[in-house]
Design a protein around this motif. Structure first.
Motif, PDB file in Angstrom:
ATOM      1  N   MET A  83     -17.043  -1.605   5.036  1.00 24.00           N
ATOM      2  CA  MET A  83     -16.152  -0.504   5.347  1.00 24.00           C
ATOM      3  C   MET A  83     -14.764  -1.063   5.668  1.00 24.00           C
ATOM      4  O   MET A  83     -14.631  -2.034   6.393  1.00 24.00           O
ATOM      5  CB  MET A  83     -16.706   0.296   6.520  1.00 24.00           C
ATOM      6  N   ALA A  84     -13.748  -0.455   5.111  1.00 27.16           N
ATOM      7  CA  ALA A  84     -12.376  -0.917   5.314  1.00 27.16           C
ATOM      8  C   ALA A  84     -11.900  -0.582   6.720  1.00 27.16           C
ATOM      9  O   ALA A  84     -12.272   0.440   7.303  1.00 27.16           O
ATOM     10  CB  ALA A  84     -11.456  -0.272   4.291  1.00 27.16           C
ATOM     11  N   THR A  85     -11.045  -1.440   7.253  1.00 27.90           N
ATOM     12  CA  THR A  85     -10.478  -1.187   8.575  1.00 27.90           C
ATOM     13  C   THR A  85      -9.334  -0.184   8.454  1.00 27.90           C
ATOM     14  O   THR A  85      -8.837   0.102   7.351  1.00 27.90           O
ATOM     15  CB  THR A  85      -9.935  -2.480   9.198  1.00 27.90           C
ATOM     16  N   ARG A  86      -8.923   0.339   9.575  1.00 25.96           N
ATOM     17  CA  ARG A  86      -7.802   1.287   9.607  1.00 25.96           C
ATOM     18  C   ARG A  86      -6.552   0.652   8.993  1.00 25.96           C
ATOM     19  O   ARG A  86      -5.841   1.275   8.230  1.00 25.96           O
ATOM     20  CB  ARG A  86      -7.542   1.724  11.045  1.00 25.96           C
ATOM     21  N   GLU A  87      -6.294  -0.594   9.367  1.00 21.55           N
ATOM     22  CA  GLU A  87      -5.111  -1.292   8.859  1.00 21.55           C
ATOM     23  C   GLU A  87      -5.165  -1.459   7.342  1.00 21.55           C
ATOM     24  O   GLU A  87      -4.162  -1.317   6.654  1.00 21.55           O
ATOM     25  CB  GLU A  87      -4.957  -2.656   9.548  1.00 21.55           C
ATOM     26  N   GLU A  88      -6.343  -1.755   6.828  1.00 16.22           N
ATOM     27  CA  GLU A  88      -6.502  -1.894   5.379  1.00 16.22           C
ATOM     28  C   GLU A  88      -6.268  -0.560   4.674  1.00 16.22           C
ATOM     29  O   GLU A  88      -5.610  -0.508   3.624  1.00 16.22           O
ATOM     30  CB  GLU A  88      -7.893  -2.435   5.043  1.00 16.22           C
ATOM     31  N   ASN A  89      -6.778   0.510   5.259  1.00 15.70           N
ATOM     32  CA  ASN A  89      -6.567   1.843   4.681  1.00 15.70           C
ATOM     33  C   ASN A  89      -5.095   2.219   4.700  1.00 15.70           C
ATOM     34  O   ASN A  89      -4.566   2.752   3.717  1.00 15.70           O
ATOM     35  CB  ASN A  89      -7.399   2.891   5.418  1.00 15.70           C
ATOM     36  N   LEU A  90      -4.412   1.954   5.809  1.00 15.97           N
ATOM     37  CA  LEU A  90      -2.982   2.268   5.893  1.00 15.97           C
ATOM     38  C   LEU A  90      -2.175   1.457   4.885  1.00 15.97           C
ATOM     39  O   LEU A  90      -1.254   1.980   4.262  1.00 15.97           O
ATOM     40  CB  LEU A  90      -2.463   2.025   7.314  1.00 15.97           C
ATOM     41  N   LYS A  91      -2.518   0.187   4.724  1.00 22.29           N
ATOM     42  CA  LYS A  91      -1.817  -0.643   3.747  1.00 22.29           C
ATOM     43  C   LYS A  91      -2.004  -0.089   2.339  1.00 22.29           C
ATOM     44  O   LYS A  91      -1.055  -0.010   1.564  1.00 22.29           O
ATOM     45  CB  LYS A  91      -2.300  -2.091   3.813  1.00 22.29           C
ATOM     46  N   LYS A  92      -3.236   0.330   2.017  1.00 24.72           N
ATOM     47  CA  LYS A  92      -3.512   0.891   0.693  1.00 24.72           C
ATOM     48  C   LYS A  92      -2.701   2.165   0.466  1.00 24.72           C
ATOM     49  O   LYS A  92      -2.087   2.353  -0.588  1.00 24.72           O
ATOM     50  CB  LYS A  92      -5.004   1.188   0.551  1.00 24.72           C
ATOM     51  N   ILE A  93      -2.656   3.035   1.462  1.00 28.62           N
ATOM     52  CA  ILE A  93      -1.878   4.278   1.357  1.00 28.62           C
ATOM     53  C   ILE A  93      -0.402   3.958   1.200  1.00 28.62           C
ATOM     54  O   ILE A  93       0.286   4.524   0.338  1.00 28.62           O
ATOM     55  CB  ILE A  93      -2.118   5.175   2.587  1.00 28.62           C
ATOM     56  N   ASN A  94       0.110   3.045   2.013  1.00 28.19           N
ATOM     57  CA  ASN A  94       1.525   2.675   1.928  1.00 28.19           C
ATOM     58  C   ASN A  94       1.868   2.085   0.571  1.00 28.19           C
ATOM     59  O   ASN A  94       2.917   2.392   0.002  1.00 28.19           O
ATOM     60  CB  ASN A  94       1.889   1.692   3.035  1.00 28.19           C
ATOM     61  N   ASP A  95       0.986   1.245   0.038  1.00 30.33           N
ATOM     62  CA  ASP A  95       1.217   0.653  -1.283  1.00 30.33           C
ATOM     63  C   ASP A  95       1.295   1.740  -2.358  1.00 30.33           C
ATOM     64  O   ASP A  95       2.145   1.696  -3.248  1.00 30.33           O
ATOM     65  CB  ASP A  95       0.124  -0.353  -1.643  1.00 30.33           C
ATOM     66  N   GLN A  96       0.411   2.733  -2.264  1.00 33.69           N
ATOM     67  CA  GLN A  96       0.424   3.827  -3.234  1.00 33.69           C
ATOM     68  C   GLN A  96       1.678   4.689  -3.083  1.00 33.69           C
ATOM     69  O   GLN A  96       2.278   5.103  -4.079  1.00 33.69           O
ATOM     70  CB  GLN A  96      -0.832   4.679  -3.076  1.00 33.69           C
ATOM     71  N   LEU A  97       2.087   4.961  -1.854  1.00 34.15           N
ATOM     72  CA  LEU A  97       3.280   5.767  -1.626  1.00 34.15           C
ATOM     73  C   LEU A  97       4.538   5.068  -2.120  1.00 34.15           C
ATOM     74  O   LEU A  97       5.448   5.707  -2.637  1.00 34.15           O
ATOM     75  CB  LEU A  97       3.428   6.113  -0.140  1.00 34.15           C
ATOM     76  N   GLU A  98       4.588   3.760  -1.962  1.00 38.00           N
ATOM     77  CA  GLU A  98       5.764   3.004  -2.395  1.00 38.00           C
ATOM     78  C   GLU A  98       5.949   3.039  -3.908  1.00 38.00           C
ATOM     79  O   GLU A  98       7.047   2.814  -4.406  1.00 38.00           O
ATOM     80  CB  GLU A  98       5.684   1.563  -1.897  1.00 38.00           C
ATOM     81  N   GLN A  99       4.914   3.361  -4.644  1.00 35.54           N
ATOM     82  CA  GLN A  99       5.018   3.445  -6.095  1.00 35.54           C
ATOM     83  C   GLN A  99       5.705   4.738  -6.538  1.00 35.54           C
ATOM     84  O   GLN A  99       6.158   4.838  -7.675  1.00 35.54           O
ATOM     85  CB  GLN A  99       3.635   3.344  -6.728  1.00 35.54           C
ATOM     86  N   LEU A 100       5.790   5.711  -5.646  1.00 35.79           N
ATOM     87  CA  LEU A 100       6.431   6.991  -5.963  1.00 35.79           C
ATOM     88  C   LEU A 100       7.872   6.985  -5.471  1.00 35.79           C
ATOM     89  O   LEU A 100       8.180   6.410  -4.432  1.00 35.79           O
ATOM     90  CB  LEU A 100       5.681   8.146  -5.293  1.00 35.79           C
ATOM     91  N   SER A 101       8.742   7.639  -6.206  1.00 40.02           N
ATOM     92  CA  SER A 101      10.124   7.775  -5.758  1.00 40.02           C
ATOM     93  C   SER A 101      10.190   8.846  -4.671  1.00 40.02           C
ATOM     94  O   SER A 101       9.268   9.659  -4.523  1.00 40.02           O
ATOM     95  CB  SER A 101      11.028   8.168  -6.928  1.00 40.02           C
TER      96      SER A 101
END
Length: 114
Positions: free
Chosen positions: A1-19
């Protein structure tokens, strides 16, 4: 199971791909509504700065507090909500967001452009 920090990093990485424009287009009520409110309130000098969806998302506590305070300067009680539509009250009566915006437009002079 992913940690909270790992989940936040994944979300942030995905958001950074959008303008910012793409994020603004998908932001409906809730966080996006609060970001839009900050822009309206800024135009009428009721807050000192305005925010895009991403800034509001990552700084929810401070931005939502600032937006609530800006509405209060206009005589409107706003309850900002991160996961549903904001609520607006004038003289103790619930009003629509459109009515809240109209109140600001009719009672305050525009002082800033975005």
């Amino acid at each position: 199971m992913a940690t909270r920090e790992e989940n936040l990093k994944k979300i942030n990485d995905q958001l950074e791909q959008l303008s910012d424009e793409e994020l603004d287009n998908v932001a409906g009520g809730s966080v996006g509504q609060t970001a839009d409110d900050s822009q309206i309130l800024y135009k009428y000098g009721l807050v000192s700065d305005w925010h895009r969806f991403t800034g509001t998302l990552f700084k929810w506590k401070s931005v939502s507090s600032e937006v609530d305070s800006g509405w209060a300067k206009a005589g409107i009680t706003c309850v900002t909500k991160p996961m549903s539509d904001n609520q607006y009250f004038l003289n103790g009566k619930e009003i629509t967001r459109a009515e809240a915006i109209a109140h600001v437009e009719n009672n305050f002079k525009q002082v800033n452009n975005i």
